[in-house]
Design a protein around this motif. Structure first.
Motif, PDB file in Angstrom:
ATOM      1  N   GLU A   1       0.811  -1.215   0.000  1.00 13.11           N
ATOM      2  CA  GLU A   1       0.000   0.000   0.000  1.00 13.11           C
ATOM      3  C   GLU A   1       0.849   1.272   0.000  1.00 13.11           C
ATOM      4  O   GLU A   1       0.497   2.266  -0.648  1.00 13.11           O
ATOM      5  CB  GLU A   1      -1.001   0.011   1.168  1.00 13.11           C
ATOM      6  CG  GLU A   1      -0.374  -0.061   2.550  1.00 13.11           C
ATOM      7  CD  GLU A   1      -0.022  -1.462   3.047  1.00 13.11           C
ATOM      8  OE1 GLU A   1       0.477  -1.556   4.186  1.00 13.11           O
ATOM      9  OE2 GLU A   1      -0.224  -2.456   2.323  1.00 13.11           O
ATOM     10  N   ASP A   2       1.990   1.259   0.679  1.00 16.61           N
ATOM     11  CA  ASP A   2       2.876   2.429   0.698  1.00 16.61           C
ATOM     12  C   ASP A   2       3.512   2.646  -0.676  1.00 16.61           C
ATOM     13  O   ASP A   2       3.612   3.782  -1.158  1.00 16.61           O
ATOM     14  CB  ASP A   2       3.973   2.263   1.749  1.00 16.61           C
ATOM     15  CG  ASP A   2       3.439   2.314   3.172  1.00 16.61           C
ATOM     16  OD1 ASP A   2       2.385   2.940   3.409  1.00 16.61           O
ATOM     17  OD2 ASP A   2       4.077   1.719   4.064  1.00 16.61           O
ATOM     18  N   ILE A   3       3.953   1.568  -1.280  1.00 17.65           N
ATOM     19  CA  ILE A   3       4.570   1.656  -2.607  1.00 17.65           C
ATOM     20  C   ILE A   3       3.547   2.166  -3.620  1.00 17.65           C
ATOM     21  O   ILE A   3       3.819   3.099  -4.387  1.00 17.65           O
ATOM     22  CB  ILE A   3       5.142   0.288  -3.033  1.00 17.65           C
ATOM     23  CG1 ILE A   3       6.237  -0.162  -2.054  1.00 17.65           C
ATOM     24  CG2 ILE A   3       5.658   0.330  -4.468  1.00 17.65           C
ATOM     25  CD1 ILE A   3       6.623  -1.628  -2.172  1.00 17.65           C
ATOM     26  N   ARG A   4       2.361   1.586  -3.634  1.00 15.17           N
ATOM     27  CA  ARG A   4       1.326   1.999  -4.590  1.00 15.17           C
ATOM     28  C   ARG A   4       0.915   3.458  -4.399  1.00 15.17           C
ATOM     29  O   ARG A   4       0.681   4.172  -5.373  1.00 15.17           O
ATOM     30  CB  ARG A   4       0.095   1.101  -4.460  1.00 15.17           C
ATOM     31  CG  ARG A   4       0.271  -0.219  -5.114  1.00 15.17           C
ATOM     32  CD  ARG A   4      -1.021  -0.994  -5.158  1.00 15.17           C
ATOM     33  NE  ARG A   4      -0.749  -2.340  -5.630  1.00 15.17           N
ATOM     34  CZ  ARG A   4      -1.487  -3.385  -5.365  1.00 15.17           C
ATOM     35  NH1 ARG A   4      -2.581  -3.271  -4.622  1.00 15.17           N
ATOM     36  NH2 ARG A   4      -1.166  -4.572  -5.843  1.00 15.17           N
ATOM     37  N   ARG A   5       0.822   3.897  -3.162  1.00 17.47           N
ATOM     38  CA  ARG A   5       0.417   5.281  -2.889  1.00 17.47           C
ATOM     39  C   ARG A   5       1.384   6.256  -3.569  1.00 17.47           C
ATOM     40  O   ARG A   5       0.964   7.196  -4.250  1.00 17.47           O
ATOM     41  CB  ARG A   5       0.355   5.527  -1.384  1.00 17.47           C
ATOM     42  CG  ARG A   5       0.003   6.955  -0.993  1.00 17.47           C
ATOM     43  CD  ARG A   5      -0.024   7.157   0.523  1.00 17.47           C
ATOM     44  NE  ARG A   5       1.017   6.459   1.265  1.00 17.47           N
ATOM     45  CZ  ARG A   5       2.296   6.881   1.361  1.00 17.47           C
ATOM     46  NH1 ARG A   5       2.681   7.979   0.759  1.00 17.47           N
ATOM     47  NH2 ARG A   5       3.172   6.192   2.073  1.00 17.47           N
ATOM     48  N   VAL A   6       2.677   6.017  -3.413  1.00 23.65           N
ATOM     49  CA  VAL A   6       3.678   6.907  -4.005  1.00 23.65           C
ATOM     50  C   VAL A   6       3.652   6.797  -5.527  1.00 23.65           C
ATOM     51  O   VAL A   6       3.644   7.816  -6.234  1.00 23.65           O
ATOM     52  CB  VAL A   6       5.084   6.607  -3.453  1.00 23.65           C
ATOM     53  CG1 VAL A   6       6.134   7.431  -4.183  1.00 23.65           C
ATOM     54  CG2 VAL A   6       5.142   6.882  -1.959  1.00 23.65           C
ATOM     55  N   LEU A   7       3.632   5.582  -6.059  1.00 21.22           N
ATOM     56  CA  LEU A   7       3.635   5.409  -7.510  1.00 21.22           C
ATOM     57  C   LEU A   7       2.418   6.062  -8.150  1.00 21.22           C
ATOM     58  O   LEU A   7       2.538   6.734  -9.184  1.00 21.22           O
ATOM     59  CB  LEU A   7       3.699   3.921  -7.878  1.00 21.22           C
ATOM     60  CG  LEU A   7       4.984   3.181  -7.494  1.00 21.22           C
ATOM     61  CD1 LEU A   7       4.892   1.715  -7.904  1.00 21.22           C
ATOM     62  CD2 LEU A   7       6.214   3.847  -8.091  1.00 21.22           C
ATOM     63  N   LYS A   8       1.248   5.904  -7.556  1.00 19.12           N
ATOM     64  CA  LYS A   8       0.032   6.523  -8.105  1.00 19.12           C
ATOM     65  C   LYS A   8       0.118   8.043  -8.060  1.00 19.12           C
ATOM     66  O   LYS A   8      -0.286   8.729  -9.006  1.00 19.12           O
ATOM     67  CB  LYS A   8      -1.202   6.047  -7.337  1.00 19.12           C
ATOM     68  CG  LYS A   8      -1.619   4.636  -7.683  1.00 19.12           C
ATOM     69  CD  LYS A   8      -2.588   4.126  -6.663  1.00 19.12           C
ATOM     70  CE  LYS A   8      -3.917   3.799  -7.197  1.00 19.12           C
ATOM     71  NZ  LYS A   8      -4.819   3.220  -6.191  1.00 19.12           N
TER      72      LYS A   8
END
Length: 166
Positions: free
Chosen positions: A50-57
């Motif tokens: 969830e942390d990785i996806r938040r930044v990438l999005k």
């Protein structure tokens, strides 16, 4: 010549806790800047989907960064989840980029076969997963550097025909 923006996301539980220095992120930012990219952002997050996806999005959908590099989380430990965080965000995978990186790395170490990094597009952004070690991250991105400007131009709709260059 177009100047493209880039961002580097380091994924590391120990780095996020301050228990390990991030050496790959700064090295990648320096290398990309030396190759004409404008470093627009960088971050370090724990190995959590969830942390990785938040930044990438945020970087793709809001900031519209052209090239997004992740470093870390591409191996086989239970916490290595960067490809799992990245894959559902991609509109299209670019398997040739990941294959080229693994092939070049395999010439140096048999452990390269365990790297699970991906490359692909989301909107007009190119996302590339790299290993977490400084040496491996730099070796992998150097394989792709010659192709990145052309790839980014095509992702953004460049209508020119692709031609082989001597």
């Amino acid at each position: 010549m177009t100047t493209y923006t880039c961002a580097v996301l380091t994924t590391s539980d120990k780095g996020a806790k301050g228990e390990r220095e991030d050496t790959s992120g700064p090295a990648l930012r320096e290398l990309l800047a030396a190759h004409g990219f404008k470093v627009a952002a960088h971050a370090l997050v724990p190995d959590r989907i969830e942390d990785i996806r938040r930044v990438l999005k945020s970087w793709t959908d809001h900031d519209k960064i052209d090239l997004i590099i992740t470093t870390g989380g591409t191996g086989l430990t239970p916490s290595d989840v960067t490809p799992e965080a990245t894959r559902p965000l991609l509109d299209r995978e670019i398997p040739g980029m990941a294959e080229a990186m693994r092939a070049a790395s395999f010439a140096k170490t048999p452990h390269a076969v365990m790297s699970r990094g991906l490359a692909g597009t989301r909107g007009e952004s190119l996302l590339i997963n790299l290993p977490g070690s400084r040496r491996a991250a730099l070796e992998n991105i150097e394989v792709l550097l010659p192709a990145l400007p052309h790839a980014l131009a095509k992702i953004k709709g460049d209508p020119e025909d692709c031609q082989a260059h001597p």
